[in-house]
Enzyme design. Sequence first.
Site, PDB file in Angstrom:
ATOM      1  N   HIS A  20      14.081 100.297  22.042  1.00 43.61           N
ATOM      2  CA  HIS A  20      15.132 100.797  21.136  1.00 43.61           C
ATOM      3  C   HIS A  20      15.177 102.333  21.150  1.00 43.61           C
ATOM      4  O   HIS A  20      16.182 102.939  21.519  1.00 43.61           O
ATOM      5  CB  HIS A  20      14.863 100.323  19.708  1.00 43.61           C
ATOM      6  CG  HIS A  20      14.764  98.849  19.532  1.00 43.61           C
ATOM      7  ND1 HIS A  20      15.812  98.000  19.747  1.00 43.61           N
ATOM      8  CD2 HIS A  20      13.722  98.056  19.149  1.00 43.61           C
ATOM      9  CE1 HIS A  20      15.447  96.747  19.495  1.00 43.61           C
ATOM     10  NE2 HIS A  20      14.181  96.765  19.141  1.00 43.61           N
TER      11      HIS A  20
HETATM   12  C1  BDR Z   1      14.413 100.442  15.118  1.00 43.32           C
HETATM   13  O1  BDR Z   1      13.615 100.051  14.003  1.00 43.32           O
HETATM   14  C2  BDR Z   1      12.291 100.466  14.185  1.00 43.32           C
HETATM   15  O2  BDR Z   1      11.412  99.435  13.878  1.00 43.32           O
HETATM   16  C3  BDR Z   1      12.170 100.939  15.605  1.00 43.32           C
HETATM   17  O3  BDR Z   1      11.238 102.020  15.700  1.00 43.32           O
HETATM   18  C4  BDR Z   1      13.556 101.368  15.965  1.00 43.32           C
HETATM   19  O4  BDR Z   1      13.788 102.696  15.580  1.00 43.32           O
HETATM   20  C5  BDR Z   1      14.887  99.189  15.835  1.00 43.32           C
HETATM   21  O5  BDR Z   1      15.647  98.393  14.974  1.00 43.32           O
END
Ligand code: BDR
Length: 319
Positions: free
Chosen positions: A252
């Site tokens: 992500h």
């Molecule tokens: C996002 O949420 C967090 O848990 C991760 O670091 C990322 O930024 C993904 O949904």
Amino acid sequence: MSAIPVIMDVDTGTDDALALAYAVCSPKLDLLAATTVAGNVGIERATVNTLAVLDWLGAKNVPVHRGASRPLVRRHLDAAGFHHEGGLGGARIPDSKRQLGGDRGPAAIVRMANARPGEITLIALGPLTNVAIALNVEPRLPELLNGVVLMGGAFTVPGNTMPDGSVKGPGEAAPTAEFNIIVDPEAAEQVFAAPFKRLTAIGLDVTNQVALTSEDWDAVNTAADLEAPAALLREIGGHAFGTLARERFALHDPLAAAVAADHGLVGTELASVAVDTRGAEIGRTRMDGPGQVEVALHVDRERALHEFRSTLGLPTATN
Ligand code: BDR
Ligand code: CA
């Protein structure tokens, strides 16, 4: 081409850690500073993790500024279950001994943006609390930054976080909200409405398509010698690939960092973005007619993965 100066706002977190590694290693980016925010873990832990990861990567010169300890108007929901209690997947990474940056996260963003007007790209990888505070104390922030690339939202796909902050349980309908947005929806609403010159939203629509695999995990565990960035994956991957037995690890936050270096990795549509700040779908992001937010809906998956693996020097997976 000279490197793009960036500030990374992080809630470090396993994938934030890999995004920091990407930014430190990429010749396309010049990481000026990291600011921390409560998100995956509380602010103390997010800050300790950020310092530790940067030191591990040999980036002790990158200042870390502690930011907001809770969302604008709500209590903080964390994601420790996903990233492991300490947020780094059980990594054995020494704590840093260095001092924090002298000013707090939002103040540091405002100071650096004023010092280099129009030059800096802000890469926001956690809840948008620090960015909203910075906007409120410096209304000229949109013109002072070159742009913002944020990881957040789920526009045409299901979300990943239930309204109470949990992940979907058996038999429950898929959530509509993404974690970074649901943690601080009021901050997200303000950021999406601000007139940034360029605001790119990298949501689950694209980030779920770009994932490391168990082959990458096996490769870092069997390689003889690893440099620090690849060894970071070996340290933080244990919870996801081991304990949770996942077969993929979605990149992500690293994808957002890579897009800051090369916008051509994603295909976007311009839209207004509305955020549900109450109700059953709190945290949902909706494309809401014409607007200026570049919402990423397509990604060159193979090129993004190659960019990430080669920049971190990951060993080649054997199958
Ligand atoms: C996002 O949420 C967090 O848990 C991760 O670091 C990322 O930024 C993904 O949904
Ligand atoms: Ca994050």
